[in-house]
Design a protein around this motif. Structure first.
Motif, PDB file in Angstrom:
ATOM      1  N   ASP A  42      29.442 -17.962  -7.579  1.00 20.79           N
ATOM      2  CA  ASP A  42      28.704 -19.064  -8.210  1.00 20.79           C
ATOM      3  C   ASP A  42      27.922 -18.610  -9.432  1.00 20.79           C
ATOM      4  O   ASP A  42      27.841 -19.335 -10.416  1.00 20.79           O
ATOM      5  CB  ASP A  42      27.743 -19.714  -7.207  1.00 20.79           C
ATOM      6  N   ARG A  45      29.603 -16.333 -14.594  1.00 20.33           N
ATOM      7  CA  ARG A  45      30.067 -17.284 -15.608  1.00 20.33           C
ATOM      8  C   ARG A  45      31.086 -16.662 -16.558  1.00 20.33           C
ATOM      9  O   ARG A  45      31.823 -17.359 -17.223  1.00 20.33           O
ATOM     10  CB  ARG A  45      28.888 -17.812 -16.432  1.00 20.33           C
ATOM     11  N   ASP A  46      31.130 -15.329 -16.613  1.00 22.89           N
ATOM     12  CA  ASP A  46      32.039 -14.674 -17.542  1.00 22.89           C
ATOM     13  C   ASP A  46      32.405 -13.305 -16.978  1.00 22.89           C
ATOM     14  O   ASP A  46      31.605 -12.676 -16.288  1.00 22.89           O
ATOM     15  CB  ASP A  46      31.370 -14.507 -18.917  1.00 22.89           C
ATOM     16  N   SER A  75      39.194 -18.889 -18.479  1.00 22.43           N
ATOM     17  CA  SER A  75      38.685 -19.542 -17.271  1.00 22.43           C
ATOM     18  C   SER A  75      39.313 -18.934 -16.026  1.00 22.43           C
ATOM     19  O   SER A  75      40.486 -18.574 -16.030  1.00 22.43           O
ATOM     20  CB  SER A  75      39.001 -21.035 -17.316  1.00 22.43           C
ATOM     21  N   ASP A 103      26.150 -13.507 -15.972  1.00 22.14           N
ATOM     22  CA  ASP A 103      25.668 -14.812 -15.542  1.00 22.14           C
ATOM     23  C   ASP A 103      25.612 -15.775 -16.718  1.00 22.14           C
ATOM     24  O   ASP A 103      25.981 -15.421 -17.849  1.00 22.14           O
ATOM     25  CB  ASP A 103      24.330 -14.692 -14.813  1.00 22.14           C
ATOM     26  N   ALA A 104      25.117 -16.989 -16.484  1.00 21.85           N
ATOM     27  CA  ALA A 104      25.061 -18.021 -17.521  1.00 21.85           C
ATOM     28  C   ALA A 104      24.135 -17.646 -18.670  1.00 21.85           C
ATOM     29  O   ALA A 104      24.298 -18.127 -19.793  1.00 21.85           O
ATOM     30  CB  ALA A 104      24.635 -19.355 -16.916  1.00 21.85           C
TER      31      ALA A 104
END
Length: 141
Positions: A42, A45-46, A75, A103-104
């Motif tokens: 979760d 992000r990358d 993705s 992370d984001a």
């Protein structure tokens, strides 16, 4: 006489085949590192992978022209146990690579050196060809 000449030419031609180097066509291909991230993804992000020496994965804010040995992640594909990213890299097939999960906020969640085992799926043994390496890292909790 003609038969002797033909036989001599045949022997020379056959012998020359063993010493003539293999001529590879103009080549260039992209290899792929398949990164499986197991565990809770979760926060991831990358994903980036680096196959060069002394390199670091690019930041998402980097311009699109990146050092050739570094690839940003497309993705992911979700799996029951995590997610899978397929990352393109250059023609080299090093024994190790660096995988970084972010992370984001673009903070590294994990930076890990992994061993790679490449499997060629095209080209030839003499000239090389596109290859894939599959690695697995565990997302931090």
């Amino acid at each position: 006489m003609w038969a002797a000449t033909g036989a001599a030419l045949s022997v020379l031609t056959t012998a020359a085949c063993g010493i003539v180097p293999t001529a590879c066509p103009a080549i260039g291909w992209t290899n792929t590192v398949v990164v499986t991230v197991s565990g809770p993804v979760d926060a991831v992000r990358d994903v980036a992978v680096c196959t060069g020496t002394g390199c670091t994965p690019p930041a998402p804010s980097d311009p699109p022209v990146l050092p050739l040995e570094v690839a940003p992640a497309p993705s992911p594909t979700s799996t029951a146990a995590g997610a899978v990213w397929r990352l393109p890299v250059l023609m080299g097939t090093p024994d190790r690579a660096v995988v970084e999960l972010r992370d984001a906020a673009d903070r590294p969640l994990l930076t890990e050196t992994v061993r790679t085992r490449w499997i060629r799926y095209g080209g030839s043994e003499q000239c090389g060809g596109p290859s894939t390496a599959e690695v697995t890292v565990r997302a931090p909790r």
